[in-house]
Scaffold this motif. Structure first.
Motif, PDB file in Angstrom:
ATOM      1  N   ASN A 346       0.927  -1.172  -0.073  1.00 54.71           N
ATOM      2  CA  ASN A 346       0.007   0.089  -0.095  1.00 54.71           C
ATOM      3  C   ASN A 346       0.814   1.315  -0.073  1.00 54.71           C
ATOM      4  O   ASN A 346       2.079   1.220   0.246  1.00 54.71           O
ATOM      5  CB  ASN A 346      -0.771   0.103   1.235  1.00 54.71           C
ATOM      6  CG  ASN A 346      -2.158   0.895   1.037  1.00 54.71           C
ATOM      7  OD1 ASN A 346      -2.243   1.249  -0.038  1.00 54.71           O
ATOM      8  ND2 ASN A 346      -2.880   1.244   2.119  1.00 54.71           N
ATOM      9  N   GLN A 347       0.164   2.373  -0.250  1.00 53.32           N
ATOM     10  CA  GLN A 347       0.835   3.675  -0.144  1.00 53.32           C
ATOM     11  C   GLN A 347      -0.059   4.549   0.438  1.00 53.32           C
ATOM     12  O   GLN A 347      -1.287   4.700   0.062  1.00 53.32           O
ATOM     13  CB  GLN A 347       1.200   4.130  -1.501  1.00 53.32           C
ATOM     14  CG  GLN A 347       1.961   5.620  -1.541  1.00 53.32           C
ATOM     15  CD  GLN A 347       2.292   6.255  -2.814  1.00 53.32           C
ATOM     16  OE1 GLN A 347       2.185   7.181  -3.202  1.00 53.32           O
ATOM     17  NE2 GLN A 347       3.108   5.235  -3.553  1.00 53.32           N
ATOM     18  N   PHE A 348       0.364   5.373   1.514  1.00 50.83           N
ATOM     19  CA  PHE A 348      -0.266   6.303   2.359  1.00 50.83           C
ATOM     20  C   PHE A 348       0.675   7.246   2.582  1.00 50.83           C
ATOM     21  O   PHE A 348       1.845   7.537   2.296  1.00 50.83           O
ATOM     22  CB  PHE A 348      -0.592   5.417   3.650  1.00 50.83           C
ATOM     23  CG  PHE A 348       0.371   4.766   4.345  1.00 50.83           C
ATOM     24  CD1 PHE A 348       0.990   5.689   5.154  1.00 50.83           C
ATOM     25  CD2 PHE A 348       0.716   3.618   4.099  1.00 50.83           C
ATOM     26  CE1 PHE A 348       1.918   5.105   6.190  1.00 50.83           C
ATOM     27  CE2 PHE A 348       1.961   3.096   5.018  1.00 50.83           C
ATOM     28  CZ  PHE A 348       2.223   3.787   5.736  1.00 50.83           C
ATOM     29  N   ASN A 349      -0.186   8.254   3.247  1.00 46.74           N
ATOM     30  CA  ASN A 349       0.756   9.577   3.604  1.00 46.74           C
ATOM     31  C   ASN A 349       1.095   9.822   5.081  1.00 46.74           C
ATOM     32  O   ASN A 349       0.213   9.330   6.045  1.00 46.74           O
ATOM     33  CB  ASN A 349       0.036  10.990   3.035  1.00 46.74           C
ATOM     34  CG  ASN A 349      -0.114  11.054   1.751  1.00 46.74           C
ATOM     35  OD1 ASN A 349       0.824  10.712   0.824  1.00 46.74           O
ATOM     36  ND2 ASN A 349      -1.002  11.608   1.086  1.00 46.74           N
ATOM     37  N   LEU A 350       2.197  10.117   5.270  1.00 47.86           N
ATOM     38  CA  LEU A 350       2.911  10.236   6.659  1.00 47.86           C
ATOM     39  C   LEU A 350       2.895  11.794   6.767  1.00 47.86           C
ATOM     40  O   LEU A 350       3.966  12.299   6.381  1.00 47.86           O
ATOM     41  CB  LEU A 350       3.973   9.416   7.081  1.00 47.86           C
ATOM     42  CG  LEU A 350       4.308   9.561   8.470  1.00 47.86           C
ATOM     43  CD1 LEU A 350       3.258   8.897   9.314  1.00 47.86           C
ATOM     44  CD2 LEU A 350       5.788   8.668   8.765  1.00 47.86           C
ATOM     45  N   GLY A 351       1.659  12.386   7.237  1.00 50.83           N
ATOM     46  CA  GLY A 351       1.778  13.889   7.130  1.00 50.83           C
ATOM     47  C   GLY A 351       1.581  14.234   5.488  1.00 50.83           C
ATOM     48  O   GLY A 351       0.520  13.864   5.191  1.00 50.83           O
ATOM     49  N   ASN A 352       2.477  14.981   4.922  1.00 55.78           N
ATOM     50  CA  ASN A 352       2.652  15.172   3.532  1.00 55.78           C
ATOM     51  C   ASN A 352       3.334  14.255   2.737  1.00 55.78           C
ATOM     52  O   ASN A 352       3.623  14.373   1.641  1.00 55.78           O
ATOM     53  CB  ASN A 352       2.889  16.535   3.307  1.00 55.78           C
ATOM     54  CG  ASN A 352       1.687  17.549   3.667  1.00 55.78           C
ATOM     55  OD1 ASN A 352       0.450  17.264   3.883  1.00 55.78           O
ATOM     56  ND2 ASN A 352       2.135  18.707   4.475  1.00 55.78           N
TER      57      ASN A 352
END
Length: 958
Positions: A346-352
């Motif tokens: 998966n790909q997600f955001n950690l902050g921006n």
């Protein structure tokens, strides 16, 4: 531990996005000259939804709901490019590589893959990389690997032009292997875990982890200096741009190996099915008891002393019974081969900051067997007539091979100009082997009849482990003219363990079985373990210059340091017989001979003990050693486009080698230098590559370079190693030196259309001080290594990959690819070996080819694929001609592996997210043979068949 890590990752990723079934669009944007465009924009028309290409490789990616879209690609100084009818399917990634034209229009390379980022995996994309490369290289994409049905990196490399694989795991490029071909994983060297090899074992790397494989054929200073045949770089999967999940299962049947009731095996413990030793095969702990040395229990004289010494008798008995005494082979029923694998990402955001995560796990269990094979050996009797047969044995071998592999990865992108990746790879294999050899042995006067023969049995468990932990980063400094910094570091922990290899040899003469210690190796237990700890760091800095003239102009420099520490241990123990049943009295039954009633103290009374079989130490302390292998390098190179058609790439690499080997016997010797070996050298390696662009899609490449080849630790270690039946002892040579090679290459290549290529290459290599195998001065036949004066190799390669649509509309979905290699080599035979051979055979040649080099290699592939129907069929053919496998006995011809053909057929059908597969491997079922030709007569040294394999599989992917 790996299971717990994967389970935690599954929970994490599943909680992040198991929502709407989205797809993704991804690709690379190129300028008219084929260079990646950094900072180009790709958006859905009429919206702001899209992405900017990164400043590292010109790649873009973004998620989108399933549907059909019009995309707009833009870049300062170029007109907008409109891309219509871009279809995105649920849970799939649409790959769209975009090339800006000089004026208007756009060239598309559109492909659809399942569950994983395919930015460099599609066949079209990898050919684009190859066309714009600054060196001669061949690339195989993961898309093609999947269609070939190759399960490991080794199997996939058999399809690369000019490349063969020996023993199922060692790559040979342009006829050169081992010390002449370097293997890297994401640019970092893969170590060998075989003490007799420089080459990495590529069957350790499963193809479900691969992005593509690049075989570089010409040297540039940013590549390893021990590059002669080629440098193979295995690139791992990029981390996903969307939620992905996949699981697959398969099963296979081979009539020789599966659903049989005659498969040879032995008890290797409860965890053998997973490929692990649960302690059953461990070296007995009692051997480390200090009383063993105090009472000299492992000496041949201990049985005599035990007769009147109860303390010695008790410890001797305990020691003998602590070993696993099962020397017999059992027969088992075998199931089908099977495998299972799963991956999630998966790909997600950690902050921006975008963060990608990926995990995979695989397990397989294979069975292979051949029966009624041939194992023979011949020597020159010095009569000038035929060779004399030493032995001719019927060979039965069964091997069970469980394998476990996994990968965990994280990718962080702090900005569009920076990325940091962390990943770990684990690969474990085991080979549980039962082998029986029975037949004639003329050295012992045994004709191979029913009551007059020689026999041996081997029980072997060999396991290999690879743990690779990597951190790497790429950064582009926009304020310094897009200067690019690439760095990487890794720690590799690799092991090869062979616990309790059991070897039993005996004769039957007149129907009476016996173990004659004057003729045969006594029944033995061998324990071998090798451990390598390798640390590596590298940095590459690329500074663009004169960009107004060409975006390809750049200065590149960097360095590397690689250190490896090895610890190799070998111990062996044999059974001697004091007053127990002889092997004949036990009717040749290992179960009786090694049974409880015949082991240790078998009778008598206190002070008058009767001893049967007992253990003595046969370890050669010199065979165990520690070593270090250090490589350090720095380089500088320039890529300069003299004109729009002519490019020059030149530079220099400085590479040092430091090898130190110390045998365990050195500490006990009055002359420790006799058990040590040291090499410390520094080499200057120039390289010049020229690329002339005749027109769009056509290049002429020429190159000259100097490279080196190093001996491995075992080759310089000053001691011998045990050889089994027909295998002479091998001794290292501490006086070996590093080989220097001059390389000349020429290639003409055409890229007619997207995904198509026609190429012809010529090459010549000249060797100074090549390392060759020869005979050692000794009373018995022994091998060693030495530096001969010179050698040379030359050849031609032809490659063709073309869509068959030009034949007619009915062939639109067909593609054909083929490659052909012709290679010749000549290396001088060691002077002393040649003189000795002339005394026996006046016609003995003064040269021989390189080991493992085939004069002809042919690959041909026919593929059929339709996106609409989901059908994909692939037929692949491979042929290699005879290749040298071993030098013959003194005055006898060398031994060659007979050339053979192989044919594999793969068929897949995709229905939504489910893919069904059917495969047939080794359809032609050729004989695997080694032979020698002496005075016009052929002698067969070994022969067996592997059998045809048929498999079915099903996979599900998002």
């Amino acid at each position: 531990m790996l299971y717990r890590m994967l389970f935690g990752t599954v929970l994490l990723l599943s909680s992040l996005q198991m929502v709407a079934q989205k797809g993704a669009i991804a690709g690379t944007v190129y300028d008219p000259d084929g260079f990646p465009m950094l900072g180009a924009n790709v958006v859905i028309q009429g919206t702001s939804q899209g992405a900017q290409t990164d400043f590292i490789e010109g790649k873009y990616q973004f998620q989108v709901d399933a549907g059909t879209y019009t995309l707009v690609a833009s870049y300062v100084g170029f007109g907008e490019q409109i891309l219509e009818d871009v279809t995105v399917l649920p849970n799939e990634t649409t790959i769209l590589d975009i090339t800006f034209g000089e004026d208007t229009g756009v060239e598309l390379a559109l492909d659809v893959t399942v569950t994983a980022q395919a930015l460099e995996r599609g066949e079209v994309a990898v050919l684009k990389l190859r066309e714009n490369s600054d060196k001669v290289q061949d690339i195989i994409s993961s898309q093609e690997i999947q269609r070939l049905g190759a399960g490991t990196a080794a199997a996939a490399l058999t399809k690369v032009t000019g490349t063969t694989v020996v023993d199922g795991k060692y790559v040979y490029v342009r006829g050169l292997g081992d010390r002449y071909s370097a293997t890297t994983l994401n640019g970092l060297r893969l170590p060998s875990i075989d003490p007799y090899r420089n080459s990495a074992q590529l069957d350790l790397i499963p193809t479900n982890l691969l992005d593509n494989i690049v075989a570089n054929k010409t040297f540039t200073p940013d590549l390893p200096g021990d590059f002669t045949g080629g440098s193979v770089n295995i690139k791992l999967k990029a981390l996903p741009e969307r939620f992905t999940f996949g699981v697959s299962v398969s099963t296979a049947y081979n009539a020789q190996s599966n659903l049989r009731d005659d498969f040879l095996t032995f008890n290797a413990g409860d965890r053998a099915g997973l490929g692990y030793n649960d302690g059953t095969l461990d070296r007995p702990a009692i051997l480390d008891d200090p009383r063993i040395a105090e009472l000299d229990i492992l000496a041949s004289s201990s049985a005599r002393r035990a007769g009147g010494d109860d303390a010695t008798a008790a410890l001797l008995d305990q020691t003998a019974r602590s070993f696993t005494n099962g020397f017999g082979l059992q027969q088992m029923n075998t199931p089908l081969d099977y495998s299972i694998s799963a991956n999630i990402g998966n790909q997600f955001n950690l902050g921006n900051m975008p963060v990608g995560a990926f995990a995979s796990l695989s397990y397989s269990r294979d069975y292979s067997q051949y029966t009624n094979g041939v194992r023979a050996n011949y020597i020159n009797p010095m009569t000038g007539a035929d060779l004399q047969e030493e032995f001719n044995l019927r060979d039965n071998q069964s091997v069970e091979a469980p394998k476990i592999g996994g990968m965990l990865g994280l990718s962080f992108r702090p900005s569009s100009a920076s990325t940091i990746n962390l990943y770990g790879i684990y690969s474990h294999q085991a080979f549980i082997e039962g082998r029986s050899l029975v037949g004639a042995n003329n050295d012992f006067g045994l004709g191979g009849t029913e009551d007059n023969y020689f026999a041996s049995q081997t029980n072997s468990f060999l396991s290999r482990d690879l743990r690779n932990y990597v951190v790497e980063g790429q950064h582009v400094i926009k304020g310094l003219g897009n200067t690019k910094i690439e760095w990487a570091g890794n720690y590799v922990d690799s092991e090869q363990n062979e616990p309790d290899l059991r070897f039993l040899a005996y004769t039957v003469n007149g129907g009476f079985p016996q173990i004659n210690p004057a003729q045969l190796i006594l029944p033995s237990h061998f324990y071998r373990d090798l451990s390598d700890d390798s640390y590596q760091g590298k940095v590459d800095i690329t500074i663009p210059f004169l960009q107004a003239k060409s975006r390809g102009n750049a200065i590149k420099f960097g360095g590397l340091y690689n250190t490896k520490d090895r610890d190799f241990n070998e111990t062996s123990y044999v059974y001697e017989n004091r007053s127990g049943l002889s092997f004949g009295e036990a009717n040749g039954d290992p179960g009786i001979y090694f049974g409880d009633d015949n082991i240790g103290v078998i009778g008598g009374e206190p002070g008058r003990n009767t001893v049967g079989l007992y253990i003595t130490d046969n370890t050669q302390l010199s065979n165990s050693y520690v070593g270090s292998y250090d490589i350090y390098a720095g380089y500088g190179m320039v890529t300069y486009e003299v004109s729009p058609k002519f490019k020059v790439i030149g530079g220099l690499r400085l590479e040092g080698t430091k090898i130190d080997i110390v045998s365990d016997l050195a500490a006990l010797s009055l002359n420790p230098e006799d058990y040590e070996a040291h090499i410390d050298t520094l080499a200057l390696l120039p390289a010049l590559n020229l690329v002339y662009k005749l027109r769009d899609g056509q290049n002429i490449r020429a190159s000259f370079s100097q490279t080196i080849a190093r001996p491995n630790m075992r080759e310089v270690a000053p001691f011998g190693s045990f050889g089994f039946i027909g295998e002479p002892p091998v001794f290292g040579n501490p006086d070996l030196s590093v080989t220097s090679i001059d390389n000349y290459d020429l290639r003409y290549e055409i890229f007619p259309n997207a995904g198509e290529v026609i190429a012809i290459s010529a090459f010549y290599k000249r060797f100074r001080d090549p390392i060759v195998t020869t005979f050692r001065n000794a009373g018995e036949q022994q091998f060693t290594w030495t530096n001969s004066e010179s050698a040379s190799l030359y050849g031609l390669e032809l490659e063709f990959r073309k869509s068959l649509a030009f034949i007619g509309s009915s062939f639109t979905n067909f593609t054909f690819s083929s490659n052909l290699s012709y290679i010749e080599s000549v290396q001088d035979i060691d002077d002393k070996e040649y003189r000795d051979a002339l005394d026996i055979d006046p016609d003995f040649p003064q040269t021989r080819p390189f080991n493992g080099q085939s004069p002809w290699i042919v690959n041909a592939n026919l593929g059929y694929a339709t996106q609409e129907s989901g059908w994909d069929a692939f037929v692949s053919f491979n042929y290699f001609a005879d290749r040298l496998t071993s030098i013959g006995a003194v005055g006898a011809s060398d031994i060659f592996e007979r050339g053979r053909s192989s044919l594999d057929i793969n068929l897949t059908k995709k229905i939504n997210n489910i893919t069904f597969s059917a495969r047939a491997r080794n359809v032609l079922n050729p004989k695997y043979e080694t032979f020698s030709d002496f005075k016009g007569k052929e002698y067969l040294f070994s022969s067996y068949e592997r059998g045809r394999e048929f498999s079915l599989g099903i996979s599900y992917g998002l």
